[in-house]
Design a protein around this motif. Structure first.
Motif, mmCIF file in Angstrom:
data_model
loop_
_atom_site.group_PDB
_atom_site.id
_atom_site.type_symbol
_atom_site.label_atom_id
_atom_site.label_comp_id
_atom_site.label_asym_id
_atom_site.label_seq_id
_atom_site.Cartn_x
_atom_site.Cartn_y
_atom_site.Cartn_z
ATOM 1 N N THR A 149 51.040 55.174 36.069
ATOM 2 C CA THR A 149 51.240 53.744 36.286
ATOM 3 C C THR A 149 51.924 53.503 37.626
ATOM 4 N N TYR A 150 52.822 54.401 37.973
ATOM 5 C CA TYR A 150 53.553 54.267 39.225
ATOM 6 C C TYR A 150 52.606 54.300 40.427
ATOM 7 N N LEU A 187 64.937 58.905 36.339
ATOM 8 C CA LEU A 187 65.429 58.754 37.706
ATOM 9 C C LEU A 187 66.651 57.829 37.737
ATOM 10 N N PRO A 207 64.035 53.868 35.038
ATOM 11 C CA PRO A 207 62.867 53.131 35.542
ATOM 12 C C PRO A 207 61.522 53.704 35.112
ATOM 13 N N MET A 208 61.461 54.952 34.723
ATOM 14 C CA MET A 208 60.165 55.526 34.384
ATOM 15 C C MET A 208 59.882 55.507 32.884
ATOM 16 N N ARG A 209 60.910 55.676 32.071
ATOM 17 C CA ARG A 209 60.677 55.835 30.640
ATOM 18 C C ARG A 209 61.481 54.873 29.777
ATOM 19 N N GLY A 210 62.187 53.972 30.381
ATOM 20 C CA GLY A 210 63.059 53.107 29.596
ATOM 21 C C GLY A 210 62.316 51.968 28.916
ATOM 22 N N TYR A 211 63.077 51.001 28.430
ATOM 23 C CA TYR A 211 62.455 49.796 27.893
ATOM 24 C C TYR A 211 63.221 48.593 28.407
ATOM 25 N N ALA A 212 62.530 47.461 28.431
ATOM 26 C CA ALA A 212 63.161 46.252 28.937
ATOM 27 C C ALA A 212 63.677 45.460 27.748
ATOM 28 N N GLY A 262 50.845 52.676 31.313
ATOM 29 C CA GLY A 262 51.877 53.094 30.361
ATOM 30 C C GLY A 262 51.832 52.255 29.102
ATOM 31 N N GLN A 263 51.631 50.981 29.282
ATOM 32 C CA GLN A 263 51.559 50.080 28.133
ATOM 33 C C GLN A 263 50.330 50.384 27.281
ATOM 34 N N ARG A 274 50.991 53.687 25.376
ATOM 35 C CA ARG A 274 51.929 53.548 24.255
ATOM 36 C C ARG A 274 51.307 52.743 23.123
ATOM 37 N N GLY A 317 54.983 58.217 32.913
ATOM 38 C CA GLY A 317 54.840 56.965 33.655
ATOM 39 C C GLY A 317 54.327 57.117 35.076
ATOM 40 N N SER A 329 58.648 44.003 29.835
ATOM 41 C CA SER A 329 57.365 44.681 29.935
ATOM 42 C C SER A 329 57.610 46.136 29.588
ATOM 43 N N HIS A 330 56.537 46.907 29.623
ATOM 44 C CA HIS A 330 56.687 48.310 29.247
ATOM 45 C C HIS A 330 56.941 49.199 30.453
ATOM 46 N N ALA A 331 57.487 50.376 30.166
ATOM 47 C CA ALA A 331 57.748 51.358 31.217
ATOM 48 C C ALA A 331 56.420 51.830 31.805
ATOM 49 N N PRO A 332 56.383 52.341 33.001
ATOM 50 C CA PRO A 332 57.485 52.409 33.947
ATOM 51 C C PRO A 332 57.693 51.091 34.679
ATOM 52 N N PHE A 333 58.885 50.962 35.254
ATOM 53 C CA PHE A 333 59.248 49.700 35.890
ATOM 54 C C PHE A 333 59.176 49.779 37.402
ATOM 55 N N TRP A 334 58.672 50.881 37.877
ATOM 56 C CA TRP A 334 58.509 51.074 39.314
ATOM 57 C C TRP A 334 57.036 51.177 39.652
ATOM 58 N N HIS A 335 56.718 50.839 40.886
ATOM 59 C CA HIS A 335 55.358 51.029 41.375
ATOM 60 C C HIS A 335 55.461 51.420 42.833
ATOM 61 N N ILE A 348 66.653 46.959 32.375
ATOM 62 C CA ILE A 348 65.958 48.135 31.884
ATOM 63 C C ILE A 348 66.979 49.071 31.257
ATOM 64 N N ILE A 395 52.651 62.823 27.952
ATOM 65 C CA ILE A 395 54.091 62.988 27.744
ATOM 66 C C ILE A 395 54.863 61.744 28.170
#
Lengths: 321, 421
Positions: free
Chosen positions: B394-395, B157, B311-316, B404-405, B408, B391, A9-15, B307, B388
């Protein structure tokens, strides 16, 4: 490990773990003190009104989900909050059919026809209440509603009394009585202390924005003070207005409804303040004893306009942009 | 994963992880049997390729697909090419991956290189150094870079790669900065460092920019705003405004490559496993992650998430065999049980995103346009291009929307729309 199917999925990966269910659950939790007090004060009929209202609102949403062939959305508890608030704004002896009709208007007209959660331009609960108030005015007369009850305090609806008898009627009620719910009124709106505790809880948890509540209360106090100062024999004092009618319910649970309120700080402050001003104008000059419902619906309309007062985004509004 | 605090009167603060006082040496991962390299050019079967399956390669050999290709990869091992295949990234951009079978018997000495202090040489040979130095941008005559910022503070992070490399290779860093100055002719070179590492700051030639500990203080747009007094105009890149960001590790690699007169292949990576414990490793570029996982005894199961980049700006990535790349600072393995849900519930206007957005974007309104594919309006009225991509919206989203998706995708579609015109 060769053919492991990973989640992508897309970033971010935290919630932060927050969701609508938790938000609405906290709203209901914050409403509980006032609701329980209502049951103690007005007995089983109050419980009946709130239970029917809550379940009706959820059922109506489910029915609309089914009819429109959409996934059921009652799990987010938004309908439950609408129903509970709705029930808390009614007198304890409200006939069942009124609740069924009212919650239908609230959920269907107020929320679902605009596209469901988050899309309602008006506070759904208040829209339902407004329609009932206009259509069956006699059921909202709190003085006649409780004729069969015996209370140990002045069994007069404070705002109606002030409306008909002038500001002197406000002296019939001590502020302490109003604060501790020793007044007649809607089942969930009389217990000032409980509403304030619930409201502060919501604000601390971040589920209701303090800007809205504080400016709303400020709007009420300032406007009522000005009226009172100008003509004490005609207009009741600011604290009387703050503690009577739907005011506190409005300040913490109705004006803070997120879909119909602004999101930027200055617009929120203006919005709340405007709501408070309009309520007092309606009470003191208008035809209704309690203007909370219509006043908040009115400021709902200006919410999108107010939200145009916003900061420039980063890197916008510059010469080289 | 940092959860919402019980009391949430103000906006949440996510803080960067700081380097521990006496960091351990990284664990070295042995060179694997198979090496995977990425090449940012797609395969064109009609043209005669310069490399093919079965070709022998030397350590340090530059691999190019076609005669006039500019994209290249550098083999970190001696061996033979086992496979050349297509690979597509998140947005469907096609690249090529080259798999090389490592031959441990053949000489492990890298080809010696004649280093030249010249930007076009750097762009033509040193792009694949660990840390991925952006020499192609610096060499571009259309881009006028006036400031180079070395990122000694990590931009995401959990990770401490940049901080570790900066503090443990301080001499190399200073030497690299000197070389960088020489080959680019850029007079102003700064380095970002978290305040706590101030004692380790490089001396003299480098201007130190002390960064805060709250995310997203170290993102390029924020560095420019807070330290360089330059607001990044919406839709522009820092490079277009004359500021080039380069990883501390790239500068260190540059110095070491010049000192050794040979290519450098070992990349530092911070790996965070499912128990949130951090491993610092050093692996040769091209090492499949699966090798690292088995080395560290990390079990990756179906539906877990790997990832790359924080966790905030990476990709899976979709495969456990994804290789270590020159720009990979962080790998996070997330257990499937803690992967946050996303939903298609509409925005409820709670305003938490607006409260937290460092770029002051009206995310609640923006998302309404993005959901209905109105990218032009989203940009013109609601500042899609000012995002910028930190993320944070979304958090915090109560509705759990994949903001975020959407953003982008919106930017991607907008670029396509504008390219068509």
């Amino acid at each position: 490990m060769n053919n492991t199917k990973l989640t992508v999925s897309h970033a971010p990966f935290w919630h932060d773990g927050d969701n609508l269910f938790k938000k609405n659950l906290n709203f209901m939790l914050a409403l509980l003190p006032a609701a329980i007090f209502g049951i103690l004060q007005f007995g089983a009929p109050a419980l009946g009104v709130m239970a029917l209202s809550l379940s009706c609102a959820m059922l109506w949403e489910l029915v609309i989900n089914l009819v429109s062939k959409k996934p059921a959305t009652i799990g987010d508890l938004e309908a439950a909050v609408i129903g509970l608030l709705f029930g808390m704004m009614l007198p304890a002896i409200t006939p069942w059919w009124l609740i069924v009709v009212g919650t239908f208007v609230a959920v269907f007209v107020g929320k679902m026809i605009f596209g469901g959660i988050g899309s309602s331009p008006f506070n759904p609960t208040l829209l339902g209440m407004a329609v009932l108030m206009m259509s069956w005015k006699m059921f909202f007369d709190f003085d006649t509603a409780y004729v069969d009850y015996e209370f140990a305090f002045t069994a007069l609806a404070p705002l109606a009394a002030v409306k008909t008898q002038g500001a002197a009627a406000a002296d019939l009620f001590t502020l302490g009585d109003l604060f501790m719910g020793r007044e007649v009124g809607a089942v969930g709106a009389t217990f000032g202390l409980g509403l304030i505790i619930g409201g502060i809880y919501l604000i601390l948890r971040g589920y209701a924005r303090w800007e809205l509540s504080v400016s709303f209360i400020a709007g009420i106090l300032i406007t009522a003070f000005l009226f009172h100062a100008a003509s004490p024999q005609n207009y009741a004092g600011p604290l009387f207005h703050l503690l009577s009618g739907y005011t506190l319910l409005g300040a913490f649970f109705l004006i803070t409804e997120s879909a119909s309120s602004p999101v930027n700080r200055i617009p929120m402050l203006l919005y709340g303040f405007l709501g408070g001003v309009v309520i007092i104008l309606m009470r003191n000059i208008g035809a209704y004893a309690d203007g909370t419902i219509l006043a908040i619906l009115l400021v709902n309309v200006v919410s999108p306009l107010l939200d145009n007062i916003r900061p420039n985004a980063l890197g916008r509004g510059m010469n080289n942009a | 994963m940092i959860k919402r605090s019980f009391f949430a009167l103000s906006r949440p603060r996510l803080t960067y992880d700081l380097l521990e006082p006496d960091p351990l040496e990284p664990q070295t991962i042995p060179v694997p049997d198979l090496i995977t390299l990425f090449l940012t050019e797609s395969i064109d079967s009609k043209r005669p390729a310069l490399i093919k399956k079965g070709d022998p390669v030397e350590k340090g050999q530059k691999l190019v697909l076609y005669e006039d290709s500019t994209a290249y990869a550098v083999s970190p091992v001696a061996g033979t090419i086992k496979m050349i295949d297509s690979y597509s990234d998140d947005f469907g951009a096609i690249a090529t991956c080259i798999i090389i079978a490592h031959d441990p018997v053949r000489t492990s000495q890298a080809q010696s290189m004649e280093m030249s202090e010249d930007i076009s040489f750097a762009a033509a040979h040193l792009l694949k150094l660990p840390g991925a130095p952006p020499f192609d941008i610096l060499a571009d005559e259309n881009v006028n870079i006036t400031t180079i910022v070395i990122t000694g503070a990590d931009t995401d992070l959990l990770t401490t790669t940049s901080q570790y490399v900066t503090t443990s290779h301080i001499r190399d860093l200073e030497q690299g900065a000197k070389i960088l100055k020489q080959i680019t002719n850029v007079s102003r070179i700064c380095i970002t460092l978290p305040e706590s590492l101030n004692g380790n700051a490089p001396t003299a030639s480098l201007q130190v920019l002390q960064t805060g500990t709250v995310y997203p203080d170290t993102l390029p747009a924020m560095i420019m705003k807070d330290h360089l007094d330059q607001i990044l105009p919406a839709g522009k890149t820092p490079e277009e405004m004359g500021v080039c960001f380069i990883r501390a590790e790239a500068v260190v690699s540059l110095a070491r490559a010049f000192a050794a007169k040979a290519y450098i292949f070992e990349k530092h990576v911070t790996l965070v496993d499912k128990n949130a414990s951090r491993h610092r490793i050093k692996a040769v570029i091209g090492t499949p992650l699966s090798n690292i996982f088995s080395q560290l005894d990390i079990q990756v199961n179906d539906q877990d998430r790997i990832i790359i980049g924080g966790p905030m700006r990476g990709y899976a990535t979709f495969t456990v065999h994804h290789p270590v790349t020159p720009d990979m600072d962080t790998v996070v393995v997330q257990d499937q049980r803690i992967i946050p849900k996303i939903s298609d519930t509409p925005c409820v206007n709670c305003g938490k995103c607006v409260q937290i957005c460092p770029a002051d974007i009206q995310v609640n309104l923006l998302v309404r346009f993005l959901e209905t594919n109105q990218y032009e309006e989203a940009t013109d009225k609601y500042d899609l291009d000012a995002c910028i991509e930190c993320g944070l919206c979304t958090y915090v989203c109560t509705s759990q929307i994949a903001l975020g998706q959407y953003i982008r995708l919106g930017k991607h579609e907008l670029r396509k729309l504008r390219a068509d015109v």
